[in-house]
Design a protein around this motif. Structure first.
Motif, PDB file in Angstrom:
ATOM      1  N   TYR A   7     -11.142  26.674 -19.854  1.00  0.00           N
ATOM      2  CA  TYR A   7     -11.060  28.034 -19.314  1.00  0.00           C
ATOM      3  C   TYR A   7      -9.891  28.175 -18.339  1.00  0.00           C
ATOM      4  O   TYR A   7      -9.133  29.157 -18.391  1.00  0.00           O
ATOM      5  CB  TYR A   7     -12.377  28.379 -18.616  1.00  0.00           C
ATOM      6  N   LEU A   8      -9.722  27.190 -17.450  1.00  0.00           N
ATOM      7  CA  LEU A   8      -8.646  27.266 -16.459  1.00  0.00           C
ATOM      8  C   LEU A   8      -7.280  27.299 -17.118  1.00  0.00           C
ATOM      9  O   LEU A   8      -6.370  28.006 -16.663  1.00  0.00           O
ATOM     10  CB  LEU A   8      -8.740  26.075 -15.503  1.00  0.00           C
ATOM     11  N   HIS A   9      -7.109  26.542 -18.219  1.00  0.00           N
ATOM     12  CA  HIS A   9      -5.813  26.537 -18.891  1.00  0.00           C
ATOM     13  C   HIS A   9      -5.582  27.824 -19.664  1.00  0.00           C
ATOM     14  O   HIS A   9      -4.470  28.380 -19.643  1.00  0.00           O
ATOM     15  CB  HIS A   9      -5.709  25.338 -19.838  1.00  0.00           C
ATOM     16  N   GLY A  18      -0.023  21.375 -13.153  1.00  0.00           N
ATOM     17  CA  GLY A  18      -1.371  21.200 -12.608  1.00  0.00           C
ATOM     18  C   GLY A  18      -2.139  20.116 -13.316  1.00  0.00           C
ATOM     19  O   GLY A  18      -2.849  19.311 -12.688  1.00  0.00           O
ATOM     20  N   LYS A  19      -2.000  20.053 -14.656  1.00  0.00           N
ATOM     21  CA  LYS A  19      -2.686  19.008 -15.414  1.00  0.00           C
ATOM     22  C   LYS A  19      -2.144  17.632 -15.052  1.00  0.00           C
ATOM     23  O   LYS A  19      -2.901  16.660 -14.909  1.00  0.00           O
ATOM     24  CB  LYS A  19      -2.500  19.257 -16.907  1.00  0.00           C
ATOM     25  N   LYS A  20      -0.836  17.558 -14.862  1.00  0.00           N
ATOM     26  CA  LYS A  20      -0.229  16.291 -14.481  1.00  0.00           C
ATOM     27  C   LYS A  20      -0.727  15.838 -13.117  1.00  0.00           C
ATOM     28  O   LYS A  20      -0.996  14.655 -12.896  1.00  0.00           O
ATOM     29  CB  LYS A  20       1.295  16.427 -14.476  1.00  0.00           C
ATOM     30  N   ALA A  21      -0.862  16.787 -12.191  1.00  0.00           N
ATOM     31  CA  ALA A  21      -1.362  16.445 -10.854  1.00  0.00           C
ATOM     32  C   ALA A  21      -2.802  15.939 -10.920  1.00  0.00           C
ATOM     33  O   ALA A  21      -3.165  14.963 -10.243  1.00  0.00           O
ATOM     34  CB  ALA A  21      -1.269  17.662  -9.939  1.00  0.00           C
ATOM     35  N   LEU A  22      -3.639  16.586 -11.742  1.00  0.00           N
ATOM     36  CA  LEU A  22      -5.020  16.132 -11.895  1.00  0.00           C
ATOM     37  C   LEU A  22      -5.078  14.739 -12.519  1.00  0.00           C
ATOM     38  O   LEU A  22      -5.878  13.890 -12.103  1.00  0.00           O
ATOM     39  CB  LEU A  22      -5.803  17.118 -12.758  1.00  0.00           C
ATOM     40  N   CYS A 314     -12.370  17.940 -16.718  1.00  0.00           N
ATOM     41  CA  CYS A 314     -11.456  19.087 -16.657  1.00  0.00           C
ATOM     42  C   CYS A 314     -10.142  18.776 -17.373  1.00  0.00           C
ATOM     43  O   CYS A 314      -9.595  19.621 -18.091  1.00  0.00           O
ATOM     44  CB  CYS A 314     -11.182  19.464 -15.194  1.00  0.00           C
ATOM     45  N   ILE A 315      -9.648  17.558 -17.185  1.00  0.00           N
ATOM     46  CA  ILE A 315      -8.420  17.143 -17.879  1.00  0.00           C
ATOM     47  C   ILE A 315      -8.632  17.165 -19.388  1.00  0.00           C
ATOM     48  O   ILE A 315      -7.756  17.597 -20.151  1.00  0.00           O
ATOM     49  CB  ILE A 315      -7.991  15.748 -17.403  1.00  0.00           C
ATOM     50  N   LEU A 316      -9.792  16.709 -19.823  1.00  0.00           N
ATOM     51  CA  LEU A 316     -10.105  16.728 -21.249  1.00  0.00           C
ATOM     52  C   LEU A 316     -10.092  18.162 -21.783  1.00  0.00           C
ATOM     53  O   LEU A 316      -9.516  18.433 -22.849  1.00  0.00           O
ATOM     54  CB  LEU A 316     -11.469  16.089 -21.491  1.00  0.00           C
ATOM     55  N   GLY A 317     -10.710  19.090 -21.060  1.00  0.00           N
ATOM     56  CA  GLY A 317     -10.711  20.481 -21.499  1.00  0.00           C
ATOM     57  C   GLY A 317      -9.315  21.076 -21.545  1.00  0.00           C
ATOM     58  O   GLY A 317      -8.977  21.828 -22.462  1.00  0.00           O
ATOM     59  N   ASN A 319      -6.496  19.389 -22.044  1.00  0.00           N
ATOM     60  CA  ASN A 319      -5.815  18.792 -23.194  1.00  0.00           C
ATOM     61  C   ASN A 319      -6.245  19.442 -24.508  1.00  0.00           C
ATOM     62  O   ASN A 319      -5.422  19.678 -25.401  1.00  0.00           O
ATOM     63  CB  ASN A 319      -6.087  17.293 -23.247  1.00  0.00           C
ATOM     64  N   LEU A 320      -7.522  19.741 -24.628  1.00  0.00           N
ATOM     65  CA  LEU A 320      -8.008  20.409 -25.839  1.00  0.00           C
ATOM     66  C   LEU A 320      -7.401  21.797 -25.977  1.00  0.00           C
ATOM     67  O   LEU A 320      -7.033  22.221 -27.077  1.00  0.00           O
ATOM     68  CB  LEU A 320      -9.534  20.500 -25.812  1.00  0.00           C
ATOM     69  N   SER A 321      -7.271  22.504 -24.866  1.00  0.00           N
ATOM     70  CA  SER A 321      -6.662  23.836 -24.910  1.00  0.00           C
ATOM     71  C   SER A 321      -5.192  23.759 -25.293  1.00  0.00           C
ATOM     72  O   SER A 321      -4.698  24.565 -26.085  1.00  0.00           O
ATOM     73  CB  SER A 321      -6.819  24.517 -23.547  1.00  0.00           C
ATOM     74  N   ILE A 322      -4.494  22.765 -24.750  1.00  0.00           N
ATOM     75  CA  ILE A 322      -3.063  22.619 -25.046  1.00  0.00           C
ATOM     76  C   ILE A 322      -2.844  22.277 -26.512  1.00  0.00           C
ATOM     77  O   ILE A 322      -2.007  22.887 -27.192  1.00  0.00           O
ATOM     78  CB  ILE A 322      -2.443  21.550 -24.135  1.00  0.00           C
ATOM     79  N   THR A 323      -3.594  21.288 -27.012  1.00  0.00           N
ATOM     80  CA  THR A 323      -3.395  20.862 -28.400  1.00  0.00           C
ATOM     81  C   THR A 323      -3.813  21.941 -29.391  1.00  0.00           C
ATOM     82  O   THR A 323      -3.231  22.044 -30.478  1.00  0.00           O
ATOM     83  CB  THR A 323      -4.193  19.585 -28.679  1.00  0.00           C
ATOM     84  N   SER A 324      -4.791  22.764 -29.044  1.00  0.00           N
ATOM     85  CA  SER A 324      -5.213  23.823 -29.959  1.00  0.00           C
ATOM     86  C   SER A 324      -4.170  24.924 -30.068  1.00  0.00           C
ATOM     87  O   SER A 324      -4.168  25.690 -31.038  1.00  0.00           O
ATOM     88  CB  SER A 324      -6.543  24.419 -29.492  1.00  0.00           C
ATOM     89  N   GLN A 325      -3.262  25.016 -29.093  1.00  0.00           N
ATOM     90  CA  GLN A 325      -2.224  26.040 -29.114  1.00  0.00           C
ATOM     91  C   GLN A 325      -0.911  25.551 -29.689  1.00  0.00           C
ATOM     92  O   GLN A 325       0.025  26.321 -29.841  1.00  0.00           O
ATOM     93  CB  GLN A 325      -1.981  26.569 -27.691  1.00  0.00           C
ATOM     94  N   MET A 326      -0.827  24.262 -30.018  1.00  0.00           N
ATOM     95  CA  MET A 326       0.408  23.707 -30.559  1.00  0.00           C
ATOM     96  C   MET A 326       0.636  24.176 -31.982  1.00  0.00           C
ATOM     97  O   MET A 326      -0.298  24.256 -32.786  1.00  0.00           O
ATOM     98  CB  MET A 326       0.363  22.169 -30.538  1.00  0.00           C
ATOM     99  N   LYS A 327       1.875  24.472 -32.299  1.00  0.00           N
ATOM    100  CA  LYS A 327       2.261  24.824 -33.659  1.00  0.00           C
ATOM    101  C   LYS A 327       2.907  23.605 -34.306  1.00  0.00           C
ATOM    102  O   LYS A 327       3.956  23.138 -33.844  1.00  0.00           O
ATOM    103  CB  LYS A 327       3.245  26.001 -33.655  1.00  0.00           C
ATOM    104  N   PRO A 328       2.300  23.050 -35.336  1.00  0.00           N
ATOM    105  CA  PRO A 328       2.840  21.824 -35.933  1.00  0.00           C
ATOM    106  C   PRO A 328       4.195  22.058 -36.584  1.00  0.00           C
ATOM    107  O   PRO A 328       4.423  23.079 -37.226  1.00  0.00           O
ATOM    108  CB  PRO A 328       1.780  21.449 -36.975  1.00  0.00           C
ATOM    109  N   SER A 329       5.105  21.102 -36.387  1.00  0.00           N
ATOM    110  CA  SER A 329       6.413  21.150 -37.035  1.00  0.00           C
ATOM    111  C   SER A 329       6.361  20.328 -38.313  1.00  0.00           C
ATOM    112  O   SER A 329       5.514  19.454 -38.470  1.00  0.00           O
ATOM    113  CB  SER A 329       7.480  20.585 -36.087  1.00  0.00           C
TER     114      SER A 329
END
Length: 436
Positions: A7-9, A18-22, A314-317, A319-329
């Motif tokens: 949700y935060l992402h 922020g994710k890197k800091a966590l 929270c880091i896991l959540g 990461n899941l948000s980031i990877t779900s938004q990636m567009k595969p090349s």
């Protein structure tokens, strides 16, 4: 807790920084505090009984120190089978092997073991002995294998490095080729081309002014073609013209990364626990009334360590948000058949191997004391059931490979099915552990 990070992402409250800091906070502070306090801790319950020490059981659980070798070896074997069955392209097979061999062995197991431990009564083995104590022993060697074998496995192949050098011969990225050798080859090639070009100009364009004369004198200083070729031949090369990264160099690079703060904290905790007077400075070992000289410091570290679980989730959540938004090349695309094979191998076959191995060891080989055999075998099995570690993503990025997006998709799909498959695996290993 993972949903909170997701949700935060998505609301853009937490970004990449922020994710890197966590992640840094978890790796450098909270997890080390958790391991240290778990090993040194003595329950302050005003009891007159002798305070239990984790070091008393080290002679019985020493095998956990070398258990990562077996887990990683099984993962590599299962990954190779998954790659062959799914007809995975050769260039993607190292990613499949790494995804199956290196499981999440820190954040997620700590969370699972803490939840399992808290749901058992104090009269039971798992409720009385915290399984995270045994996990800290497992994590002493595991990072060495993860960064050593994983870094070597995910380093660019020679063919990929050769293609990269053709596209950008003066690239400064570390792709397994020595930078000095690469620049020497490129410089020699440029000198050779300039020399040949100037020789042609001498035969086709007459020198008519002082400027051309000065250029001619400069051309005379260029190395002859024979000398250039001779110097180029002195550069050590592989059969395809590049210098491969040796395994020894990879290990030496991995060792500093292997001894991370969680590992150091576990080793320091074991050292302090081995000496009763030293341990008594941090926790009250006599009447357990919370009045040791540095009890205030230990209590603070313990509170910090308790933050490890929510931060990891929270880091896991995120990461899941980031990877779900990636567009595969196209270069990093991994087929659905390969991903399905990895999920079956990592989330079904590996847990079965862990459970069957624990049963065989319990019944025919090892004689672990009854007071700790439940938590011991619980840790033995739980490190085989978790999805791929997020650290594998870091290794892919450090290798400058093209598998970053594919690996992100592999990890994301594992966590997508984890609520079902991981829950079943946890239920099974808890049932097995409680039988002992």
């Amino acid at each position: 807790m993972a949903a909170a990070g997701f949700y935060l992402h998505r609301r853009q409250f937490v970004g990449a920084s922020g994710k890197k800091a966590l992640a840094r906070m978890s790796q450098q502070v909270t997890i080390p505090c958790l391991f240290f306090t778990k090993i040194v801790d003595c329950p302050q319950n005003f009891s007159a009984d002798k305070c239990p020490s984790f070091t008393d059981n080290l002679s019985d659980v020493w095998v956990l120190l070398f258990w990562p070798v077996y887990v990683v070896a099984c993962g590599l074997l299962v990954g190779e089978m998954a790659a062959r069955i799914s007809s995975t392209p050769k260039r993607q097979r190292p990613s499949v092997l790494a995804a199956c061999a290196f499981a999440n062995s820190t954040g997620l197991p700590i969370t699972l073991l803490t939840v399992i431990h808290s749901n058992f009564p104090l009269t039971s083995e798992i409720g009385k002995v915290d399984p995270n104590l045994f996990l800290s022993v497992y994590l002493i060697l595991y990072p060495v294998l993860q960064w050593g074998v994983g870094g070597w496995l995910l380093s660019p192949s020679e063919s990929d490095t050769y293609q990269d050098s053709e596209m950008n011969p003066l690239s400064s990225k570390d792709s397994g080729v020595d930078l000095e050798s690469k620049n020497s080859e490129a410089a020699s090639t440029m000198i050779e081309e300039l020399s040949l070009k100037n020789i042609l100009e001498q035969h086709t364009h007459p020198r008519t002014n002082t400027t051309n004369s000065s250029l001619e004198s400069e051309d005379d200083s260029v190395l002859p073609r024979e000398n250039i070729t001779e110097q180029a031949e002195t550069i050590p090369k592989h059969s395809n013209g590049i210098s491969p990264r040796p395994f020894k160099e990879t290990i030496l690079t991995a060792l500093p990364k292997a001894f991370q703060p969680p590992v150091i904290a576990a080793l320091v905790g074991l050292f302090i626990s081995a000496f009763i007077p030293l341990r008594g400075i941090f926790v009250d070992l006599h009447d357990r009334d919370d009045d040791a000289p540095l009890e205030w410091l230990f209590d603070g570290l313990q509170l910090i360590g308790q933050a490890a679980i929510p931060i990891n989730m929270c880091i896991l959540g995120i990461n899941l948000s980031i990877t779900s938004q990636m567009k595969p090349s196209p270069s990093g695309y991994v087929s659905g058949k390969t991903i399905a094979a990895i999920i079956v191998a990592k989330m079904i076959i590996m847990p079965c191997i862990g459970i069957l191995t624990a049963i065989v060891l319990k019944n025919y080989i090892w004689n672990i004391p009854d007071a700790i055999d439940g938590p011991f075998y619980l840790v033995l099995m739980i490190v085989t059931i978790t999805p791929t570690a997020n650290t594998v993503m870091v290794m892919v990025e450090l290798s400058d490979g093209e598998a970053k997006e594919g690996m992100a998709r592999i990890i994301c799909m594992q966590y997508t099915v984890a609520p079902v498959l991981l829950s079943i695996s946890v239920m099974l290993i808890v049932q097995v552990a409680t039988l002992w």
